[in-house]
Design a protein around this motif. Structure first.
Motif, PDB file in Angstrom:
ATOM      1  N   GLY A  68      44.219  48.559  32.490  1.00 52.07           N
ATOM      2  CA  GLY A  68      43.911  49.275  31.258  1.00 52.07           C
ATOM      3  C   GLY A  68      44.892  49.000  30.150  1.00 52.07           C
ATOM      4  O   GLY A  68      44.879  49.689  29.122  1.00 52.07           O
ATOM      5  N   MET A 109      41.590  39.707  30.026  1.00 46.50           N
ATOM      6  CA  MET A 109      40.545  40.652  30.412  1.00 46.50           C
ATOM      7  C   MET A 109      40.748  41.141  31.836  1.00 46.50           C
ATOM      8  O   MET A 109      40.545  42.324  32.141  1.00 46.50           O
ATOM      9  CB  MET A 109      39.164  40.007  30.270  1.00 46.50           C
ATOM     10  CG  MET A 109      38.626  40.006  28.854  1.00 46.50           C
ATOM     11  SD  MET A 109      38.432  41.667  28.141  1.00 46.50           S
ATOM     12  CE  MET A 109      37.252  42.409  29.279  1.00 46.50           C
ATOM     13  N   ASP A 110      41.156  40.240  32.723  1.00 46.58           N
ATOM     14  CA  ASP A 110      41.418  40.652  34.108  1.00 46.58           C
ATOM     15  C   ASP A 110      42.550  41.670  34.157  1.00 46.58           C
ATOM     16  O   ASP A 110      42.473  42.674  34.896  1.00 46.58           O
ATOM     17  CB  ASP A 110      41.763  39.435  34.965  1.00 46.58           C
ATOM     18  CG  ASP A 110      40.571  38.511  35.196  1.00 46.58           C
ATOM     19  OD1 ASP A 110      39.425  38.956  34.960  1.00 46.58           O
ATOM     20  OD2 ASP A 110      40.790  37.352  35.594  1.00 46.58           O
ATOM     21  N   VAL A 118      36.335  48.033  24.799  1.00 47.00           N
ATOM     22  CA  VAL A 118      37.556  47.230  24.896  1.00 47.00           C
ATOM     23  C   VAL A 118      38.166  47.110  23.497  1.00 47.00           C
ATOM     24  O   VAL A 118      37.568  46.473  22.618  1.00 47.00           O
ATOM     25  CB  VAL A 118      37.254  45.836  25.466  1.00 47.00           C
ATOM     26  CG1 VAL A 118      38.541  45.028  25.602  1.00 47.00           C
ATOM     27  CG2 VAL A 118      36.544  45.946  26.813  1.00 47.00           C
ATOM     28  N   TYR A 122      43.391  43.647  31.749  1.00 47.86           N
ATOM     29  CA  TYR A 122      42.888  44.879  31.146  1.00 47.86           C
ATOM     30  C   TYR A 122      42.060  45.676  32.157  1.00 47.86           C
ATOM     31  O   TYR A 122      42.214  46.898  32.280  1.00 47.86           O
ATOM     32  CB  TYR A 122      42.058  44.548  29.909  1.00 47.86           C
ATOM     33  CG  TYR A 122      41.357  45.742  29.303  1.00 47.86           C
ATOM     34  CD1 TYR A 122      42.066  46.649  28.522  1.00 47.86           C
ATOM     35  CD2 TYR A 122      39.998  45.960  29.520  1.00 47.86           C
ATOM     36  CE1 TYR A 122      41.428  47.749  27.960  1.00 47.86           C
ATOM     37  CE2 TYR A 122      39.369  47.056  28.960  1.00 47.86           C
ATOM     38  CZ  TYR A 122      40.091  47.944  28.192  1.00 47.86           C
ATOM     39  OH  TYR A 122      39.456  49.038  27.655  1.00 47.86           O
ATOM     40  N   ARG A 123      41.188  44.986  32.879  1.00 49.02           N
ATOM     41  CA  ARG A 123      40.330  45.689  33.841  1.00 49.02           C
ATOM     42  C   ARG A 123      41.141  46.294  34.986  1.00 49.02           C
ATOM     43  O   ARG A 123      40.778  47.344  35.519  1.00 49.02           O
ATOM     44  CB  ARG A 123      39.285  44.720  34.389  1.00 49.02           C
ATOM     45  CG  ARG A 123      38.243  44.283  33.359  1.00 49.02           C
ATOM     46  CD  ARG A 123      37.105  43.533  34.009  1.00 49.02           C
ATOM     47  NE  ARG A 123      36.125  43.097  33.017  1.00 49.02           N
ATOM     48  CZ  ARG A 123      35.994  41.839  32.602  1.00 49.02           C
ATOM     49  NH1 ARG A 123      36.782  40.899  33.089  1.00 49.02           N
ATOM     50  NH2 ARG A 123      35.088  41.522  31.694  1.00 49.02           N
ATOM     51  N   SER A 124      42.229  45.654  35.353  1.00 48.26           N
ATOM     52  CA  SER A 124      43.004  46.150  36.489  1.00 48.26           C
ATOM     53  C   SER A 124      43.996  47.244  36.096  1.00 48.26           C
ATOM     54  O   SER A 124      44.270  48.152  36.884  1.00 48.26           O
ATOM     55  CB  SER A 124      43.761  44.999  37.159  1.00 48.26           C
ATOM     56  OG  SER A 124      44.705  44.425  36.269  1.00 48.26           O
ATOM     57  N   ARG A 147      40.928  52.647  26.020  1.00 45.12           N
ATOM     58  CA  ARG A 147      39.522  52.489  25.648  1.00 45.12           C
ATOM     59  C   ARG A 147      39.291  52.980  24.222  1.00 45.12           C
ATOM     60  O   ARG A 147      39.842  54.005  23.810  1.00 45.12           O
ATOM     61  CB  ARG A 147      38.603  53.272  26.601  1.00 45.12           C
ATOM     62  CG  ARG A 147      38.574  52.725  28.024  1.00 45.12           C
ATOM     63  CD  ARG A 147      37.767  53.639  28.933  1.00 45.12           C
ATOM     64  NE  ARG A 147      36.374  53.752  28.516  1.00 45.12           N
ATOM     65  CZ  ARG A 147      35.408  52.922  28.902  1.00 45.12           C
ATOM     66  NH1 ARG A 147      35.675  51.907  29.707  1.00 45.12           N
ATOM     67  NH2 ARG A 147      34.167  53.106  28.486  1.00 45.12           N
ATOM     68  N   GLN A 180      40.446  35.113  29.698  1.00 45.09           N
ATOM     69  CA  GLN A 180      39.971  35.682  30.958  1.00 45.09           C
ATOM     70  C   GLN A 180      41.095  36.402  31.686  1.00 45.09           C
ATOM     71  O   GLN A 180      40.892  37.479  32.256  1.00 45.09           O
ATOM     72  CB  GLN A 180      39.384  34.585  31.846  1.00 45.09           C
ATOM     73  CG  GLN A 180      38.738  35.108  33.123  1.00 45.09           C
ATOM     74  CD  GLN A 180      37.600  36.072  32.850  1.00 45.09           C
ATOM     75  OE1 GLN A 180      36.680  35.754  32.114  1.00 45.09           O
ATOM     76  NE2 GLN A 180      37.680  37.277  33.413  1.00 45.09           N
TER      77      GLN A 180
END
Length: 535
Positions: free
Chosen positions: A328, A321-322, A46, A324-326, A191, A318
């Motif tokens: 990128g 991050m959510d 990350v 980012y995870r969904s 990434r 949070q």
């Protein structure tokens, strides 16, 4: 006891490149020894996870310095403690330096390190998102991307820079002129691309390459003056490895001179005070260190822009991050700084002598061993430093015990050049933030604050509230003279079978962030090592 052809000590940027290149011949055996653990921490991929990684003692070493400055503060210099080394925890900003830097290396008596030698190396290792050109590479192992534009606040920063005469550019490595633009970074598809990702992991299944993490090399093993191996500690157990051809130290500008000195290679007085017998007297091991002193300026914004509101609370982090995870994307997909500029402190100079890095957030005062924390009110951060400092610090062991702390003297502002350049660049940053359209975004300067005006106040503010660049070089510098630690082929003088390949061999600073230059240095060093092996 394990015996191989090459032992590479340190799996940071240089070590990963060497492992990649030296193991390409299936008939050559390579052992890569890393003091840190495997790069499995979930925040390593990350990009903006770096703030947590730098404060985590499981992913970063924290080396205390001598007290310095008017406040007599102790600073902690951070280095990566994992496969990939500092490239796994750094801010990912990618700069190559100027043509003149490499030509200066050659002019100091180091043939083969000039720009015409190094540009083909950079283009060989790069896989640049902007594609190949006369100055960029594509298809190499190291992916380089540029931060996407479009943020109004950051666009205003760049426009203000053009108001000062700096060229706006998409590729900050394309020229050596005064320039400003979105940062180039070792990031791919949101990434981080560490040296381990680029160079080590793709070849990790080679049967002739062995990677040993969690193993701290303490000393070299000699047969007379020839280095034939290393002694190390794996957890609490002593281990020894032997090399038939060479041991290559790639542990970085702090750990490499430590290993040399613990092994009896160094200044006679330093070794005697630590209780270490001299094997090869080399007075400049750990000496001649150069490091930037970065000035930290922060500004309060007039509007609710930037990342502070989002990243200053647990719920906001949070959410980031959510996102980012969904997707990128978002703030967590960016490097440490979004905008980079290179500029002259005086117009008559032939090239830029200062660098700034800007991010759309501002920080609370840092605390050793803790992650970077973000202010709740909207702000901006700028770090700026002289590119080519000539003040000298040092790194020395204090005991024959490998666990004893180092004596690190930063040597900040030891020359009139560094003091004058630093004062001038500080004032240039203030001019940038007072230039339209950026000026309309700024409410006031929060750090160090408008009461800092005189030259001495600026220097003191740099010492008290500034930062090291994490760019130390020179502690095992190359050169043609008998008192240079390594020769131009990076072989350690006074020994056989021993080479140093990392930032410590650079006798001068390369203009900008050194991770890319160290990767190129190691790639080029591998050319020399492989050529010697064929003879």
């Amino acid at each position: 006891m394990t015996e191989v052809d090459y032992i590479v000590v340190g799996a940071g940027t240089a070590g990963c490149v060497l492992a990649h290149r030296l193991s390409a011949d299936p008939g050559t055996s390579v052992l890569l020894v890393e003091a840190g653990g495997r790069d499995t921490h979930p925040l390593i991929p990350v990009p903006r996870g770096f703030s947590e990684l730098l404060g985590d003692p499981t992913t970063a070493w924290h080396y205390p310095t001598r007290p310095f400055g008017p406040a007599e503060q102790v600073e902690y210099w951070v280095r990566g403690r994992t496969l990939g080394g500092s490239s796994a925890v750094n801010g990912m900003v990618y700069n190559r330096g100027h043509r003149a830097d490499y030509d200066a290396l050659a002019a100091r008596g180091n043939p083969g390190w000039g720009w015409d030698d190094m540009l083909p190396v950079f283009t060989a290792i790069e896989d640049h998102r902007l594609g190949a050109s006369g100055t960029r590479g594509a298809g190499g192992p190291l992916h380089v991307s540029t931060v996407d534009g479009g943020d109004p606040l950051l666009d205003d920063v760049i426009t203000a820079g053009t108001g000062l005469g700096w060229q706006r550019t998409r590729d900050l490595n394309e020229s050596d002129e005064e320039r400003i633009g979105y940062a180039a970074a070792t990031i791919r598809d949101g990434r981080r691309v560490s040296a381990a990702d680029a160079f080590l992991h793709p070849v990790a299944d080679r049967p002739n390459l062995t990677v040993v993490p969690g193993t701290v090399v303490e000393r070299l093993v000699f047969d007379g003056r020839r280095v034939v191996g290393v002694r190390a500690r794996q957890d609490t157990e002593p281990v020894e490895y032997r090399a038939g051809r060479e041991v290559i130290l790639s542990a970085g500008a702090l750990a490499t001179p430590k290993i040399l000195q613990l092994s009896g290679i160094g200044d006679r007085a330093t070794l005697a005070s630590a209780g270490v017998d001299v094997v090869a007297e080399s007075p400049n091991v750990g000496a001649r260190m150069r490091e930037h002193r970065g000035f930290t300026l922060q500004f309060r914004l007039t509007e609710d822009l930037g990342y502070n509101r989002l990243l200053s609370t647990p719920d906001g982090r949070q959410q980031a991050m959510d996102d980012y995870r969904s997707s990128g994307g978002g703030p967590m997909a960016s490097p440490s700084f979004d905008v980079v500029g290179f500029f002259k402190t005086h117009p008559e100079l032939d090239r830029p002598d200062a660098q700034l890095l800007i991010a759309p957030f501002s920080m609370l005062p840092p605390e050793p061993g803790r992650a970077i924390e973000i202010e709740p009110e909207p702000g901006m951060l700028c770090v700026a430093y002289p590119l080519r400092t000539d003040s000298e610090g040092s790194v020395r062991i204090t005991s024959a015990d490998p666990a004893a702390p180092l004596d690190i003297d930063p040597g900040y502002f030891g020359t009139a050049h560094d003091r004058t350049t630093s004062v001038d660049l500080f004032r240039a940053v203030r001019r940038l933030f007072a230039t339209a359209p950026l000026a309309e975004r700024i409410a006031h300067e929060t750090a160090p604050g408008t009461t800092v005006r005189t030259d001495q106040e600026i220097i003191d503010a740099g010492l008290v509230t500034g930062t090291c660049g994490y760019h130390a070089v020179g502690t095992a510098a190359m050169g043609p003279h008998d008192d240079d630690v390594v020769d131009p082929l990076l072989r350690v003088r006074g020994t056989a079978g021993l080479r140093v390949v990392d930032a410590s061999v650079l006798p001068i600073m390369v203009s900008g962030n050194p991770n890319g230059p160290v990767a190129a240095l190691a790639w080029h060093a591998a050319d020399h090592i492989l050529a010697e092996a064929r003879v």
